[in-house]
Design a protein around this motif. Sequence first.
Motif, PDB file in Angstrom:
ATOM      1  N   GLU A  44       0.812  -1.207   0.000  1.00  0.00           N
ATOM      2  CA  GLU A  44       0.000   0.000   0.000  1.00  0.00           C
ATOM      3  C   GLU A  44       0.850   1.264   0.000  1.00  0.00           C
ATOM      4  OE1 GLU A  44      -3.222   0.358  -0.275  1.00  0.00           O
ATOM      5  OE2 GLU A  44      -3.730  -1.781  -0.275  1.00  0.00           O
ATOM      6  N   GLU A  45       1.957   1.254   0.725  1.00  0.00           N
ATOM      7  CA  GLU A  45       2.804   2.433   0.822  1.00  0.00           C
ATOM      8  C   GLU A  45       4.231   2.006   1.146  1.00  0.00           C
ATOM      9  OE1 GLU A  45       2.084   3.748   5.431  1.00  0.00           O
ATOM     10  OE2 GLU A  45       0.662   4.481   3.927  1.00  0.00           O
ATOM     11  N   ARG A  62       2.693   5.585  -2.838  1.00  0.00           N
ATOM     12  CA  ARG A  62       1.320   5.288  -2.450  1.00  0.00           C
ATOM     13  C   ARG A  62       0.627   4.465  -3.540  1.00  0.00           C
ATOM     14  NH1 ARG A  62       2.888   6.739   1.728  1.00  0.00           N
ATOM     15  NH2 ARG A  62       2.046   8.305   3.171  1.00  0.00           N
ATOM     16  N   ARG A  63      -0.173   3.500  -3.090  1.00  0.00           N
ATOM     17  CA  ARG A  63      -1.046   2.734  -3.987  1.00  0.00           C
ATOM     18  C   ARG A  63      -2.481   3.111  -3.681  1.00  0.00           C
ATOM     19  NH1 ARG A  63      -1.556  -3.803  -3.827  1.00  0.00           N
ATOM     20  NH2 ARG A  63      -2.671  -3.264  -1.898  1.00  0.00           N
ATOM     21  N   ARG A  65      -6.552   3.066  -4.543  1.00  0.00           N
ATOM     22  CA  ARG A  65      -7.589   2.260  -5.190  1.00  0.00           C
ATOM     23  C   ARG A  65      -8.412   3.119  -6.147  1.00  0.00           C
ATOM     24  NH1 ARG A  65      -8.296  -2.742  -3.115  1.00  0.00           N
ATOM     25  NH2 ARG A  65      -7.239  -3.186  -1.131  1.00  0.00           N
TER      26      ARG A  65
END
Length: 604
Positions: A44-45, A62-63, A65
């Motif tokens: 996710e990060e 950062r990922r 959605r």
Amino acid sequence: VAIFHASFHPTQGNTLDWSLKASPDLDLNHVEFSALPSGLHLVEEDVVYFTKGPHHGVCVFRRRRTTEHGHRGFRLSSLGILLAKSARPRPWRHVPALKRLISNIYSSLEDHDTLDISEADFDPARVFFEERKVQRADLGGAGDWRGWPSDLDGVRPDADSYGLAPNPTLHLPHLLRILGPSALTLYKHVLGRRRILIFTLPPVEAACILCQVASDICFEAQVDSTHTSKTKLKGRNADGIKALGMVNLNDMDKLKEEGANGRGWIACTTDAIFLEKPSYYDLLIDLTTSTPSKASRPTLHISRPMAQKPGTRGPSHELVTVRFTWSDVKLWTELNRILDRDGSGHHHDCADCGVPASSSSSSSSPGSPNAKPKTSAWTDVWRLYEDVCVICAGLWMGSWRANSRASYTSVNGNQWGQAREDGDQDLSIDGTYVRNLGMGIEGRPSVSSSMGMASSTSTSSAGFGSGIGNNGGGAGIGNSGSRISLRTMPQVEDDDDLASPAAQDARENAERQLRTTLALLQTFHAHTCFQLSTLAAFLPPASAIEGGRTVVLTPKDILAFELGPLSTLDARFVEWIAEEYAGDTRVVIKRGWKDLLGMVFGLS
């Protein structure tokens, strides 16, 4: 000197979306590949440290959605900066501010129909850059090196809550706990300015931090010229070994260039193809072999040239597993005493930056969901192997250990720390592994564990005072940066808000961690000065050298370095430091059977 935003496009790959530069001559080509290394789509990060030419950089990943068509459910992007060139770059100091900045930018996109960022959305980044853009060529002293006490000044246990970042050097005790005696193999490659690569899986922040910590082991000796008055040797390079941070397939040429200048480098990567290219590095540390399901340490491999028949094509180098040599036991015993005194029976959580932790036991009750199976050191095969090697080496080197004072100790007549305590202090049944973010950090214990440490804190701190307060000792230590007393020790900043028992315990634990780190750095520096002083004794005076000279050392001479005469790695280590510090003199190690038998039977 620059700020940029990079993202992954499903059809175009890694792209540089936006950037600002202090100078139009600054080249940002391919920086997007450093900001988005392979495998980050799995987390996710993350935080990625890297280099671009002479500039050190850091970016926050950062990922996000998304339901947008073609993006496979996620947007992958990073916001990063490049720092001005300096003697001691400190990119970690900008990480908390970068995290707040990227959260601010992305939160403003929540009301939009798309996650595409417009020019107006980067206004906070422009303000961020203008406030921090380089204004003076000398940086106002921001990148200067003034010794470890100054570098670690202002450390506090609640750094994150105040928007600060802990110094990676404070993770040195944990690096030694992770690698065990094999950490001294890493030390020899760092002092010898070799090419070191760390292979890891995402998240990568831990491996990047380990790069910086490893480069700090010999940093003082490599950059501080004042020690030359004691060792009478001056290195070819004025800078310390370079911490490259994250590298990828686009950095192949970069690794060749950095390796050709003799300075040496430490880097990390997530690209497994580097495992098939051992000619690019001298030492490989594979962190993937240490996971929760494997009760083992990270594996170390050295790159060894392969003999090839004329006219044939194939790999020129192969990887050979290496651990530690028996001559490392004496120094490791000294370091382990310092680590044991810091341990005091409690275990360290370590993963704010993802650095792996090794627990000695679980504080959970047997019936709790977090309880761990009880185990002793005898059930850990690798730990048992290390203990047997240490015992055998101690017996074999009995004459060395009979010295009243170790050559590299920094205390008059005394050793650091205490005798080793019983129990498994390095590995547990869960193994030593790279933790994800949010699983704790060494020196920042949970409330349950920190409450149990209060009684041992005063004893541990007092014990360190007896060792650090003495300024006598090791060969070649004349640098004021290596002499640290409690009166000059940088203390953890106090604050009225830190009045709770848990906060006080955390503060005391941070002070203990600081003392441990400084004691370890001082021990490494003392041992480095001893090695260089011994080398200087075998070299001819500079006035006697005309056009270069060759000095031949026998296995008996290797004993003067407190190294193993039968160890190939130790012999290469002496040749490495001679390349750096012997000037025009060439040092050759004779290791034929005649020389080895002469050493064993005392023949000249």
